[in-house]
Design a protein around this motif. Structure first.
Motif: not given
Length: 242
Positions: A203-204, A209-211, A218-221
């Motif tokens: 994404g970067i 930025p949105e992706a 999602e990863h942190l969730d």
């Protein structure tokens, strides 16, 4: 007596230098790294007390050195101490973990937004990702945890804000402690974690930025969910044993 902190800094090259003198700052760093590792891996358990006397005795260091190390560990959340109380290794409840990941997500989301605006992936993040993938292939849990911390630290550092990095450092002390204590990475495939990190970098690089924010969230969730599940399982097990 626990192994001397000075010895922790002696690699093969250093051992060949008979007159090597360890600077006080290096001694403090060595002591900090050793105690940090023992706390994170659970050798020093949640609720256990750490005093200047204990550290000075176990490592054969001066009390001021032990005090400086305790203060550093406390500042980063690896120990907790109320006024005039002995430092204690913290135990975490569910609401604290939720708050920890809320704070972490806020800081890291700001960082990936800045990076994605320029499509700039920090070199250190790419290197950490390679280490994560290698550790996943080898099934090396401890090495994967260290690389994971380095990956997220590199993202925040790459944003170029000293204040954001300082905030993140305070948060990541507790994050590292929960990762080591609950060993949440062991509850999923190492390749899964590696893939989640890779999508953040994608994404970067795509200057999206949105992706990047979405992949990070999602990863942190997922990481938070694993920790809460393990915490709940441990609570239920403890209740059943009573």
């Amino acid at each position: 007596m626990y192994v001397s902190a000075a010895r922790l800094w002696h690699d093969e090259d250093v051992n060949r230098q008979a007159n090597f003198t360890l600077a006080p700052s290096s001694l403090t760093d060595a002591l900090y790294q050793s105690l940090r590792a023992r706390i994170v891996n659970g050798e020093i358990a949640a609720g256990e007390k750490l005093t200047e006397h204990r550290i000075a005795s176990e490592y054969d260091v001066a009390r001021p050195t032990a005090k400086a190390c305790l203060e550093r560990l406390t500042a980063l959340g690896l120990l907790r101490r109320s006024a005039h109380k002995t430092a204690v290794v913290p135990d975490f409840h569910a609401d604290e973990i939720r708050d920890l990941f809320f704070s972490r997500g806020t800081v890291e989301s700001a960082a990936v937004t800045v990076l994605a605006a320029e499509g700039a992936v920090p070199r250190e993040a790419t290197e950490a990702q390679a280490l994560i993938e290698a550790a996943a292939r080898d099934g090396d849990f401890e090495r994967q945890v260290e690389a994971d911390i380095a990956f997220h630290t590199a993202l925040v550092s790459g944003a170029g804000s000293e204040r954001l990095s300082r905030m993140h450092e305070l948060i990541m002390g507790e994050v590292h402690l929960t990762m080591g204590r609950f060993q949440a990475h062991r509850s999923t495939q190492g390749s899964t974690v590696a893939h989640e990190h890779a999508t953040i970098l994608e994404g970067i690089r795509a200057q999206d930025p949105e992706a990047a924010r979405l992949r990070l969230a999602e990863h942190l969730d997922h990481a938070r969910g694993r920790l809460l599940a393990l915490l709940d399982a441990g609570t239920q097990e403890a209740a059943g044993a009573e």
